[in-house]
Structure formats: structure tokens, C-alpha cells
Design an enzyme around this catalytic site. Structure first.
Site, PDB file in Angstrom:
ATOM      1  N   SER A  48       5.323   4.883 -16.728  1.00 48.49           N
ATOM      2  CA  SER A  48       6.011   5.633 -17.805  1.00 48.49           C
ATOM      3  C   SER A  48       6.964   6.663 -17.189  1.00 48.49           C
ATOM      4  CB  SER A  48       4.986   6.338 -18.689  1.00 48.49           C
ATOM      5  OG  SER A  48       4.243   5.370 -19.395  1.00 48.49           O
ATOM      6  N   THR A 103      -1.182  -9.800  -8.961  1.00 41.50           N
ATOM      7  CA  THR A 103      -1.787 -10.585 -10.039  1.00 41.50           C
ATOM      8  C   THR A 103      -1.679 -12.074  -9.707  1.00 41.50           C
ATOM      9  OG1 THR A 103      -1.160  -8.878 -11.604  1.00 41.50           O
ATOM     10  CG2 THR A 103      -1.664 -11.054 -12.534  1.00 41.50           C
ATOM     11  N   PRO A 107       0.813  -1.222   0.000  1.00 39.60           N
ATOM     12  CA  PRO A 107       0.000   0.000   0.000  1.00 39.60           C
ATOM     13  C   PRO A 107       0.848   1.275   0.000  1.00 39.60           C
ATOM     14  CG  PRO A 107      -0.926  -1.607   1.514  1.00 39.60           C
ATOM     15  CD  PRO A 107       0.344  -2.205   1.013  1.00 39.60           C
ATOM     16  N   GLY A 132     -20.479   5.396 -31.547  1.00 37.65           N
ATOM     17  CA  GLY A 132     -21.190   4.984 -30.331  1.00 37.65           C
ATOM     18  C   GLY A 132     -21.113   3.489 -30.088  1.00 37.65           C
ATOM     19  N   ARG A 150     -19.163  -0.041 -42.185  1.00 37.88           N
ATOM     20  CA  ARG A 150     -20.136   0.929 -41.675  1.00 37.88           C
ATOM     21  C   ARG A 150     -20.444   1.972 -42.768  1.00 37.88           C
ATOM     22  NH1 ARG A 150     -24.294   2.066 -38.293  1.00 37.88           N
ATOM     23  NH2 ARG A 150     -24.230   4.214 -37.544  1.00 37.88           N
ATOM     24  N   GLU A 159       4.749  -2.663 -14.263  1.00 38.97           N
ATOM     25  CA  GLU A 159       6.145  -2.999 -14.602  1.00 38.97           C
ATOM     26  C   GLU A 159       7.009  -1.750 -14.735  1.00 38.97           C
ATOM     27  OE1 GLU A 159       6.704  -6.121 -17.571  1.00 38.97           O
ATOM     28  OE2 GLU A 159       4.563  -6.544 -17.364  1.00 38.97           O
ATOM     29  N   SER A 210       6.127   2.626  -6.783  1.00 42.07           N
ATOM     30  CA  SER A 210       7.343   2.905  -7.559  1.00 42.07           C
ATOM     31  C   SER A 210       8.569   2.892  -6.647  1.00 42.07           C
ATOM     32  CB  SER A 210       7.237   4.284  -8.220  1.00 42.07           C
ATOM     33  OG  SER A 210       6.088   4.347  -9.028  1.00 42.07           O
ATOM     34  N   HIS A 222     -15.277   3.487 -34.336  1.00 44.45           N
ATOM     35  CA  HIS A 222     -16.503   2.703 -34.081  1.00 44.45           C
ATOM     36  C   HIS A 222     -17.685   3.583 -33.648  1.00 44.45           C
ATOM     37  CE1 HIS A 222     -13.846  -0.815 -34.048  1.00 44.45           C
ATOM     38  NE2 HIS A 222     -14.906  -1.598 -33.987  1.00 44.45           N
TER      39      HIS A 222
HETATM   40  C1  FAD Z   1      -3.879  -4.502 -12.306  1.00 45.24           C
HETATM   41  C2  FAD Z   1      -2.552  -4.408 -11.631  1.00 45.24           C
HETATM   42  C3  FAD Z   1      -1.761  -5.539 -11.498  1.00 45.24           C
HETATM   43  C4  FAD Z   1      -0.537  -5.474 -10.808  1.00 45.24           C
HETATM   44  N1  FAD Z   1       0.182  -6.630 -10.605  1.00 45.24           N
HETATM   45  C5  FAD Z   1       1.235  -6.590  -9.732  1.00 45.24           C
HETATM   46  C6  FAD Z   1       1.883  -7.804  -9.327  1.00 45.24           C
HETATM   47  O1  FAD Z   1       1.538  -8.905  -9.778  1.00 45.24           O
HETATM   48  N2  FAD Z   1       2.879  -7.731  -8.403  1.00 45.24           N
HETATM   49  C7  FAD Z   1       3.294  -6.536  -7.867  1.00 45.24           C
HETATM   50  O2  FAD Z   1       4.196  -6.540  -7.026  1.00 45.24           O
HETATM   51  N3  FAD Z   1       2.718  -5.364  -8.259  1.00 45.24           N
HETATM   52  C8  FAD Z   1       1.697  -5.369  -9.166  1.00 45.24           C
HETATM   53  N4  FAD Z   1       1.084  -4.187  -9.545  1.00 45.24           N
HETATM   54  C9  FAD Z   1       1.569  -2.936  -8.976  1.00 45.24           C
HETATM   55  C10 FAD Z   1       2.242  -2.006  -9.996  1.00 45.24           C
HETATM   56  O3  FAD Z   1       3.498  -2.484 -10.332  1.00 45.24           O
HETATM   57  C11 FAD Z   1       2.257  -0.610  -9.331  1.00 45.24           C
HETATM   58  O4  FAD Z   1       0.917  -0.114  -9.414  1.00 45.24           O
HETATM   59  C12 FAD Z   1       3.231   0.330  -9.973  1.00 45.24           C
HETATM   60  O5  FAD Z   1       4.544  -0.061  -9.631  1.00 45.24           O
HETATM   61  C13 FAD Z   1       3.025   1.776  -9.503  1.00 45.24           C
HETATM   62  O6  FAD Z   1       2.962   1.862  -8.112  1.00 45.24           O
HETATM   63  P1  FAD Z   1       1.733   2.657  -7.426  1.00 45.24           P
HETATM   64  O7  FAD Z   1       0.494   2.173  -8.039  1.00 45.24           O
HETATM   65  O8  FAD Z   1       1.885   2.556  -5.968  1.00 45.24           O
HETATM   66  O9  FAD Z   1       1.931   4.167  -7.887  1.00 45.24           O
HETATM   67  P2  FAD Z   1       2.925   5.250  -7.251  1.00 45.24           P
HETATM   68  O10 FAD Z   1       4.295   4.724  -7.178  1.00 45.24           O
HETATM   69  O11 FAD Z   1       2.312   5.811  -6.020  1.00 45.24           O
HETATM   70  O12 FAD Z   1       2.873   6.361  -8.397  1.00 45.24           O
HETATM   71  C14 FAD Z   1       1.806   7.305  -8.539  1.00 45.24           C
HETATM   72  C15 FAD Z   1       2.216   8.277  -9.653  1.00 45.24           C
HETATM   73  O13 FAD Z   1       3.397   8.990  -9.267  1.00 45.24           O
HETATM   74  C16 FAD Z   1       4.413   8.804 -10.239  1.00 45.24           C
HETATM   75  N5  FAD Z   1       5.715   8.748  -9.586  1.00 45.24           N
HETATM   76  C17 FAD Z   1       6.094   7.968  -8.522  1.00 45.24           C
HETATM   77  N6  FAD Z   1       7.377   8.187  -8.223  1.00 45.24           N
HETATM   78  C18 FAD Z   1       7.838   9.088  -9.115  1.00 45.24           C
HETATM   79  C19 FAD Z   1       9.104   9.732  -9.331  1.00 45.24           C
HETATM   80  N7  FAD Z   1      10.164   9.461  -8.574  1.00 45.24           N
HETATM   81  N8  FAD Z   1       9.207  10.622 -10.343  1.00 45.24           N
HETATM   82  C20 FAD Z   1       8.141  10.918 -11.139  1.00 45.24           C
HETATM   83  N9  FAD Z   1       6.915  10.340 -10.989  1.00 45.24           N
HETATM   84  C21 FAD Z   1       6.777   9.448  -9.990  1.00 45.24           C
HETATM   85  C22 FAD Z   1       4.079   7.476 -10.916  1.00 45.24           C
HETATM   86  O14 FAD Z   1       4.679   7.378 -12.194  1.00 45.24           O
HETATM   87  C23 FAD Z   1       2.564   7.563 -10.966  1.00 45.24           C
HETATM   88  O15 FAD Z   1       2.157   8.333 -12.058  1.00 45.24           O
HETATM   89  C24 FAD Z   1      -0.097  -4.226 -10.287  1.00 45.24           C
HETATM   90  C25 FAD Z   1      -0.875  -3.074 -10.455  1.00 45.24           C
HETATM   91  C26 FAD Z   1      -2.101  -3.149 -11.096  1.00 45.24           C
HETATM   92  C27 FAD Z   1      -2.923  -1.899 -11.207  1.00 45.24           C
END
Ligand code: FAD
Length: 381
Positions: free
Chosen positions: A368, A160, A130, A342, A270, A365, A134, A340
Site C-alpha cells: 500500500s 508463489t 531476501p 467467539g 444467531r 503486488e 519493494s 461472529h
Molecule cells: C505470500 C506471499 C507471496 C508472494 N508471491 C510472490 C511471487 O510469486 N513472486 C515474487 O517475486 N514475489 C512474491 N512476493 C513478494 C512480495 O511481492 C513482497 O513481499 C513485496 O513486494 C514487499 O517486499 P518485502 O516483503 O521485501 O517488504 P519491504 O520492501 O522490505 O517493505 C517493508 C515495509 O516497508 C515499506 N516500504 C518499503 N519501501 C518503502 C518506501 N520507499 N516508502 C515507504 N514505505 C516503504 C513497505 O511498504 C513495507 O510496509 C510474495 C510475498 C508473500 C508474502
């Protein structure tokens, strides 16, 4: 255009995967998306067909294939119309099992890798928490050693395959002798005391993929389930994520191609103002731009895959192709939905799924923004 790096074997493999996808997956797309789960027999069936563990030696139930086979599998699976299914398979195949193969003991490979490659056991990888997305170094799940056991406490989110995984490769914080924080990998098996699924998460897209919150409460993991060295957890997972980012790029190219094909078909069928909408210049140009976008990214992806296959490690280009392909696929899906009209917004047309699913690939993964950071670092900024 056929790329010269592909051999006859690659072409045959592409044909086999395409047939499997069309015959055994596509007909179920709507049902599995609705149920928010694809059946576990898909893992077993893909194991039987040899699609799991492509990169591993035969003695571990693998196929001994080169990296390009994984690229083809990603491009072709994209045709199933359920990116969630592909993500479930991808995490199992390309993220959770590679550290076990590379850093696990012979006994661990027999216990976890072999059944995973046969599709008999489902694998997950738990890094995210939680408060640690990143910023993976801020992971708080802790592992404390007690004789032959490790006691894990903490929680993971967005995992996942988390609800039904037979084992979860978990990253936990451990302390080294000097009291310095470090991270270690543990295989946590279903049914381990103190380990539970807190809840299944509902998502905007990728609906047939199971995404879970996991809890570790005095969870007792035997030392025999520790993968690799204590304190080397990040090193053990980071090397393989690079290859998986190229596979993710191929997946984006595959999805974009399907969106283009759907839009092309729709535009030629279409009729408005007495003629196919494909005859309006704006639609022709839109389709031309989509085709160019896809082809450019396909060639870039193949080029990076080829470098990787030769043993190179082009970190900058891998980050570039990962985020550019995800953005391209989302842009193409958006254009295809626009064509496509509506109908594209209706659940009965598959294009909406590609549009909803596609957003995720700019987030997982490594977002961006994180890819931009890697590129800037590689540029010496
Ligand atoms: C459907 C789904 C499946 C997933 N599956 C897995 C899994 O199997 N195992 C697993 O471990 N994780 C999994 N994830 C987690 C995924 O890898 C994370 O959501 C991702 O790493 C981003 O972390 P966060 O969501 O906490 O976003 P945050 O890290 O909180 O980022 C929020 C925003 O801030 C930006 N940001 C953060 N730090 C910086 C920085 N230093 N500079 C600039 N911008 C920044 C990010 O780019 C983003 O736009 C999954 C996520 C989803 C939604």
C-alpha cells in the site's frame, strides 16, 4: 446492481465459474488448507474449462476474451474460500505467462505458454529476493553469458507456486556493454542443473498456496530460454502488473462480498437476548456500512477496468483502487469476524480464513505504501 459494461456473455461466464467454484472447489477448502497445498489437478481442470489464459488467442490455447472476463473470474474465484488457491492461479495466469506471450518467440510460446494455458505446466514468477522487496532495482541474482548458456547465481524468496512450478520466469541482473546494470528475464525449468527449491515457507494465511525460497547456483539456462531483449526485463514485466493490480482489486471486492454474506447470514440466525443479533441497531449499521464500502469499491474497480479495457492506462487510479480495495476487504473481514463473536475466531468457521488471508493483499503486488508513492508521483508531488 448489474453494471452496464457486462454483456450476456459475461453473465454466462460468471454463472459457469460460480458453479465450478461451488461444486469443485468449496467442498475441499478445509482439507486443502490443512494440507497446505491444493492439488495440481485444479490447474488442469481450469485449463480444460478454458479459465486459464482467458486473454490469449486460441492458437496458444487461450480464449480470446476481453479484460472483463478476468475481472469476473477474480470476483467469482473469491467465493472458494481459499485466497491461496486464487493466488496460485493468478500468478500462473496473470503474472508469469504474459511476458512470454508479449515478448517471447513463437517457439517459446509453443513450449511454455500453450501447456500453461492447458494447465499442463505450472508457472511462477520470481522477482523478490531476501534483500530486494519493494526496491526491485536492488536485485542481486546475476546472469553471466557463456556462449549459448546463461549462468545464474543468487536466490529468490516468497515465490508463489515455487515448489512445484514446471518453470519459473526469473528476473536476473545482467550487464550491458557499458557495464551498466540491467535486468533480463529467463525461463528456468524444473530440473535445470544448479536450480533448486531451498524450502517451502509457512504462512499466517493463504495456506494452500505453495510459497518457496529458490536457489540458483551456477544454474545453466540456455539462451533459448531468455525472454525478450537483454536488459529489458523490467520493462517486460512492469506493463502487465498494472492489469494484474485491477484484477487484484476485483478479487478483494469478491472476498469482501463473501465476508458480508457470511456475516449477514450469521447475524440473522444467531439469537442473543431473545432475538437475532441482526436486530440490534449496532449490527444493522455495521452491515449497512460494510455493504456501502463494498459497493463503492466495486463501482470504482469496474470503472478502472473499463478504462483499461478501452486501452487507457490510468496508473494513478490503478494504484488507488489496488490499495483501497485491499484495505476495504480487510476492514470488512474484520467487521464480519466481529459479528461472529467467539465463533468467528474458531477454525471451523470460514470467516477466519478471509480475515487471515486478507492481510496479504496490502503487501503483495506492490505494498500500500508503494501505491501511495505512485499516486503522489502521478499527482506531481
Ligand atoms: C505470500 C506471499 C507471496 C508472494 N508471491 C510472490 C511471487 O510469486 N513472486 C515474487 O517475486 N514475489 C512474491 N512476493 C513478494 C512480495 O511481492 C513482497 O513481499 C513485496 O513486494 C514487499 O517486499 P518485502 O516483503 O521485501 O517488504 P519491504 O520492501 O522490505 O517493505 C517493508 C515495509 O516497508 C515499506 N516500504 C518499503 N519501501 C518503502 C518506501 N520507499 N516508502 C515507504 N514505505 C516503504 C513497505 O511498504 C513495507 O510496509 C510474495 C510475498 C508473500 C508474502
Amino acid at each position: 446492481m448489474k453494471h452496464p459494461m457486462f454483456t450476456v456473455d459475461h453473465d454466462l461466464f460468471r454463472e459457469t465459474v460460480r458453479k465450478f467454484v461451488e461444486k469443485e472447489l468449496v467442498p475441499h477448502a478445509e482439507e486443502w488448507e490443512e494440507k497446505e497445498e491444493f492439488p495440481t489437478w485444479v490447474f488442469r481442470r481450469m485449463g480444460e474449462l478454458g479459465f486459464l489464459g482467458l486473454q490469449y488467442p486460441e492458437e496458444y490455447g487461450g480464449q480470446n476474451c476481453d479484460f472483463l472476463f478476468s475481472i469476473i473470474l477474480a470476483e467469482e474465484l473469491a467465493r472458494c474460500g481459499m485466497a491461496g488457491l486464487q493466488m496460485g492461479i493468478g500468478v500462473h495466469n496473470g503474472m508469469a505467462t504474459p511476458p512470454i506471450y508479449r515478448f517471447g518467440t513463437e517457439e517459446q510460446k509453443r513450449r511454455f505458454l500453450v501447456p500453461a494455458n492447458r494447465g499442463e505446466k505450472i508457472a511462477a514468477l520470481a522477482i523478490t529476493e531476501p534483500n530486494a522487496g519493494s526496491d526491485v532495482a536492488s536485485i542481486q541474482t546475476r546472469a553471466r553469458r557463456e556462449k549459448d548458456l546463461w549462468i545464474l547465481n543468487g536466490s529468490k524468496t516468497f515465490i508463489t507456486n515455487g515448489c512445484r512450478a514446471d518453470f519459473v520466469l526469473t528476473v536476473a541482473r545482467t550487464e550491458t556493454d557499458g557495464g551498466k546494470p540491467s535486468f533480463t528475464l529467463f525461463v528456468v525449468e524444473k530440473g535445470t542443473p544448479g536450480f533448486s527449491v531451498a524450502r517451502k515457507l509457512k504462512k499466517v494465511g493463504m495456506c494452500c498456496s505453495d510459497t518457496a525460497e529458490l536457489l540458483y547456483e551456477d544454474c545453466q539456462v540456455p539462451d533459448a530460454n531468455r525472454i525478450g531483449e537483454v536488459g529489458k526485463g523490467f520493462h517486460h514485466i512492469m506493463w502487465e502488473l498494472q492489469g494484474e493490480r485491477i484484477v487484484a482489486a476485483a478479487f478483494s471486492v469478491g472476498r469482501a462480498q463473501v465476508c458480508f454474506d457470511l456475516a449477514y447470514k450469521y447475524a440473522t440466525e444467531r439469537i442473543q437476548f431473545g432475538r437475532p443479533i441482526a436486530s440490534f441497531q449496532v449490527t444493522r449499521h455495521r452491515l449497512a456500512e460494510m455493504a456501502a464500502d463494498i459497493e463503492a469499491m466495486r463501482q470504482f474497480t469496474y470503472n478502472v477496468a473499463w478504462q483499461f479495457q478501452q486501452g487507457e492506462y490510468p496508473v494513478k487510479e490503478i494504484s488507488m483502487v489496488k490499495f483501497l480495495s485491499a484495505q476495504m476487504a480487510f476492514r470488512v473481514a474484520d467487521q464480519a469476524l466481529q459479528i461472529h463473536g467467539g465463533y468467528g475466531y474458531m477454525m471451523e468457521y470460514p470467516i477466519q480464513r478471509y480475515w487471515r488471508d486478507g492481510k496479504l493483499f496490502t503487501v503483495t503486488e506492490g505494498t500500500s505504501e508503494i501505491q501511495h508513492l505512485v499516486i503522489a508521483n502521478e499527482l506531481g508531488l
